[in-house]
Write a protein that holds these residues in place. Structure first.
Motif, PDB file in Angstrom:
ATOM      1  N   GLN A   1     -27.695  20.771  12.165  1.00  0.00           N
ATOM      2  CA  GLN A   1     -27.947  21.413  13.457  1.00  0.00           C
ATOM      3  C   GLN A   1     -28.486  22.821  13.268  1.00  0.00           C
ATOM      4  O   GLN A   1     -29.433  23.242  13.954  1.00  0.00           O
ATOM      5  N   ARG A   2     -27.887  23.569  12.342  1.00  0.00           N
ATOM      6  CA  ARG A   2     -28.362  24.933  12.065  1.00  0.00           C
ATOM      7  C   ARG A   2     -29.797  24.908  11.557  1.00  0.00           C
ATOM      8  O   ARG A   2     -30.637  25.710  11.978  1.00  0.00           O
TER       9      ARG A   2
ATOM     10  N   LYS B   1     -19.338  15.383   8.249  1.00  0.00           N
ATOM     11  CA  LYS B   1     -19.123  16.480   9.207  1.00  0.00           C
ATOM     12  C   LYS B   1     -19.920  17.712   8.786  1.00  0.00           C
ATOM     13  O   LYS B   1     -20.608  18.336   9.607  1.00  0.00           O
ATOM     14  N   ALA B   2     -19.860  18.050   7.484  1.00  0.00           N
ATOM     15  CA  ALA B   2     -20.570  19.226   6.991  1.00  0.00           C
ATOM     16  C   ALA B   2     -22.080  19.055   7.118  1.00  0.00           C
ATOM     17  O   ALA B   2     -22.785  19.966   7.571  1.00  0.00           O
TER      18      ALA B   2
ATOM     19  N   ARG C   1     -21.829  24.834   2.143  1.00  0.00           N
ATOM     20  CA  ARG C   1     -20.507  24.687   2.744  1.00  0.00           C
ATOM     21  C   ARG C   1     -19.498  24.398   1.632  1.00  0.00           C
ATOM     22  O   ARG C   1     -19.689  23.500   0.819  1.00  0.00           O
TER      23      ARG C   1
ATOM     24  N   GLY D   1     -23.715  17.166   9.196  1.00  0.00           N
ATOM     25  CA  GLY D   1     -24.092  17.210  10.608  1.00  0.00           C
ATOM     26  C   GLY D   1     -24.176  18.628  11.135  1.00  0.00           C
ATOM     27  O   GLY D   1     -25.136  18.994  11.838  1.00  0.00           O
ATOM     28  N   GLU D   2     -23.170  19.462  10.794  1.00  0.00           N
ATOM     29  CA  GLU D   2     -23.166  20.845  11.279  1.00  0.00           C
ATOM     30  C   GLU D   2     -24.297  21.658  10.655  1.00  0.00           C
ATOM     31  O   GLU D   2     -24.975  22.436  11.347  1.00  0.00           O
ATOM     32  N   LEU D   3     -24.501  21.484   9.357  1.00  0.00           N
ATOM     33  CA  LEU D   3     -25.565  22.231   8.690  1.00  0.00           C
ATOM     34  C   LEU D   3     -26.937  21.774   9.182  1.00  0.00           C
ATOM     35  O   LEU D   3     -27.871  22.577   9.289  1.00  0.00           O
TER      36      LEU D   3
END
Length: 674
Positions: free
Chosen positions: A510-511, A503-504, A486, A506-508
């Motif tokens: 999930q993926r 935030k980054a 990211r 957490g999103e990564l």
């Protein structure tokens, strides 16, 4: 406990490393360049034979198969990929890889580039959205010219990919997947989110170029396995040091994956000896690949060169030299040149008797007596000395006006000097470090290892019992994993607001958890690592490993800043910027780890097989050298040069002034005597 199978395809041979519990077997089969799934399945069959188990039963009882291959690498080198269409931001067409080099056709033909009007600022603000009619006109023109896939690479999409996604949506709405006219569409922002527009174009274009062929071959390999009772996923080696199933593999991640695995194996072997500095040397039939590990960190390229194309997808760094056993020797303007062209698996060196007429390093080694014509690959392949002699006479001896024997020695000497010089240069790149431990492998590596080490000032080498298939062994060390990036561009000063890191991550995460579920792993089984790419004010970059929660404490942030300063230069290069964050999720799978062996009971002379006439100098007669069977040398045995040590898959020539000792790990520790 079931079997584990690791397979690595090289330019000449396909290697297998197979384990069950604490047992291992090694196999080699000829590579089939026309279809790498053929040699892949032949290696599987030989693996079953090595354990004396029927193929179906063997595969039914196999827990995991990992495959590192050269499919993508070969496509880029040979330029045999499909015609791809490239859509870029208007005004940047000159950045596209449309140039031909070394007589090879370009990856993207100039007529296959289309430009569209759109604009995203350097800060990621969209100022102009692409018009649907212009996008469809560009896509239609490329498809009409024969594009088999489309690559969308827009300026500043690494900061904000919105316009690339608009373009893809427009194309897919016109060409839905259920239409026969649908074409794959690749976004550069899906492949890499790092600064460098031209490098991002190159990376995305190369990924698309090798995608189709890789997909067909790997899915075919998976289907072949399932027909033979294999129940698991086929995992593919990646150049970031992990493996993933075919469906979750990006094509560009397979580039140089075998050599990358070998570097991890060298790291593991070096750790057995507590070596701070380790160098790897892999000499196969086509190339000599070198890399290094310092304080447990393998060499890494943030902006790697992929066959002459600058890219910005980070990967383990390997320097490939055109110096393998099959490297062709020829005289150019009165000077001998060895490589980079290779005879490969077909037709191979002249001595293979498969139609090859060109002189190679293997032909020279045979004439010098360094190879036994009746014991190559344990006697499964006979070498033709007369054909080797004829090729060297025609290509080297006659043009230089010297004897065939002197020409053979000159070939050997040239390749060793070339590689030794490259190793010396690599040592300089590493900076001031202790004398390295050189881990040598590949079918031809141990044969030349002492001469190469001497040329580069290295005094200690290690050759493992599985050195001939070392990259396949190294693959067995790789976990299933996915690495996600990211773009952040955050300041790293002591009071920086790093809430975007949370935030980054957490999103990564999930993926990663979704992808890992597809691999068969729960979220609880995943371990997490952060890879921070940090940039100095001067523009230099460095990769830093950090705990996932490094930014939650002043001490964690300070540790990252200190690492960055140490790598990037003095404090005068501050401020530091965290330009890219990488989250690596890994799940452990079965590994083979070297085990200690008991001391040998038989005396060392029991391993002596006889003598062979060997040339040890450029001029003068050959002399009789003792030949030892590596399989009969055990823990504590030691021999001093000059002597030859042979196994079924490789040969070690120990010259005067060097000694070989088998240690408690059953490794051959080769040292220069003082």
């Amino acid at each position: 406990m079931g079997f584990t199978v690791d397979i690595d395809t090289g330019g000449t041979f396909t290697d297998g490393f197979i384990t069950r519990g604490d047992q291992f077997r090694t196999v080699k089969t000829p590579t089939t360049p026309h279809d790498l799934t053929v040699c892949f399945m032949e290696c599987i069959k030989e693996s079953a034979k090595a354990f004396a188990v029927p193929l179906g039963d063997f595969l039914y009882d196999t827990d995991i198969i990992r495959f590192s291959n050269t499919i993508g690498t070969n496509s880029i080198i040979q330029r045999d990929g499909p015609k791809i269409g490239l859509i870029v931001t208007a005004g940047f067409e000159g950045l596209c890889p449309t140039h031909a080099s070394d007589g090879k056709r370009p990856v993207v033909e100039a007529s296959m580039v289309a430009a569209i009007n759109e604009e995203t600022s350097e800060a990621g603000v969209v100022h102009r959205v692409p018009e649907r009619d212009q996008v469809l006109a560009a896509a239609q023109s490329l498809i009409d010219r024969g594009a088999r896939c489309l690559v969308i690479a827009l300026n500043h999409a690494d900061v904000n990919s919105e316009n690339e996604r608009v373009v893809r949506e427009s194309i897919k709405r016109e060409y839905p997947r259920d239409y026969l006219g649908s074409v794959p569409v690749f976004l550069s922002s899906d492949i890499v989110q790092r600064p460098g527009y031209q490098e991002r174009i190159n990376t995305a274009s190369l990924n698309a170029y090798i995608h189709g062929k890789l997909t067909r071959l790997l899915y075919k390999a998976g289907e072949d396995l399932r027909r033979q009772q294999y129940r698991g996923h086929l995992f593919i080696g990646h150049n970031n040091g992990a493996v993933a199933r075919v469906a979750k593999t990006r094509a560009i991640n397979t580039y140089n994956s075998g050599p990358a695995a070998g570097l991890l194996g060298a790291k593991e072997i070096g750790a057995l000896y507590g070596a701070r500095c380790v160098m790897s040397g892999d000499m196969g039939g086509t190339s000599f690949d070198i890399g290094f590990v310092v304080d447990g960190e393998p060499s890494y390229a943030l902006r790697p060169d992929v066959e002459g194309f600058g890219c910005n997808l980070p990967m383990l760094a390997i320097r490939a030299l055109g110096a393998g056993g099959g490297s062709i020797a020829e005289v150019v303007n009165g000077v001998l040149r060895v490589g980079p062209q290779s005879a490969g698996a077909l037709p191979g060196p002249a001595c293979f008797g498969l139609g090859g007429k060109r002189a190679t390093v293997t032909d020279a080694n045979l004439l010098l007596g360094w190879l036994d014509p009746d014991y190559f690959l344990g006697g499964s392949k006979k070498l033709d000395r007369e054909k080797a002699s004829a090729a060297i006479e025609q290509d080297v001896a006659k043009p230089l006006g010297i004897s065939v024997e002197e020409a053979a020695w000159l070939i050997k000497e040239t390749v060793e000097a070339d590689v030794g010089r490259e190793l010396s240069d690599l040592r300089k790149d590493m900076g001031p470090h202790p004398d390295p431990l050189l881990v040598v492998y590949g079918g031809a590596g141990p044969l030349h290892s002492c001469a190469i080490a001497q040329a580069s000032g290295i005094s200690t080498l290690v050759v493992t019992p599985f050195s001939a298939v070392f990259s396949a062994y190294s693959s067995s060390l790789m976990n299933v994993g996915h690495l996600y990036y990211r773009r952040l561009d955050l300041p790293l000063h002591s009071h920086a607001d790093l809430s975007l890191v949370d935030k980054a991550v957490g999103e990564l995460r999930q993926r990663a958890e979704a992808d890992m579920r597809g691999e068969g792993f729960s979220a609880a089984s995943i371990t997490w690592e952060l890879e921070l790419i940090v940039r100095s004010a001067a523009g230099s970059e460095a990769k830093i490993a950090a705990p996932v929660d490094f930014h939650h404490s002043p001490e964690g942030l300070q540790a990252v800043r200190e690492k960055a300063t140490a790598l990037l230069g003095p404090a005068g290069d501050l401020p530091l910027t965290l330009c890219t964050l990488g989250l690596f999720g890994k799940a452990p799978v079965a590994h083979y780890l070297p085990r200690e062996v008991p001391a040998a009971e038989a005396p060392v002379h029991a391993a002596r097989r006889g003598q062979r006439q060997v040339s040890l100098h450029r001029q003068g007669p050959a002399i009789a050298l003792d030949v030892y069977d590596r399989d009969l040398l055990g823990n504590g045995h030691q021999v001093s040069g000059p002597v030859i040590v042979e196994s079924r898959q490789t040969t070690m020539v120990i010259p005067q002034g060097w000694s070989l000792k088998v240690d408690r790990y059953d490794n051959a520790l080769i040292e220069r005597m003082h």
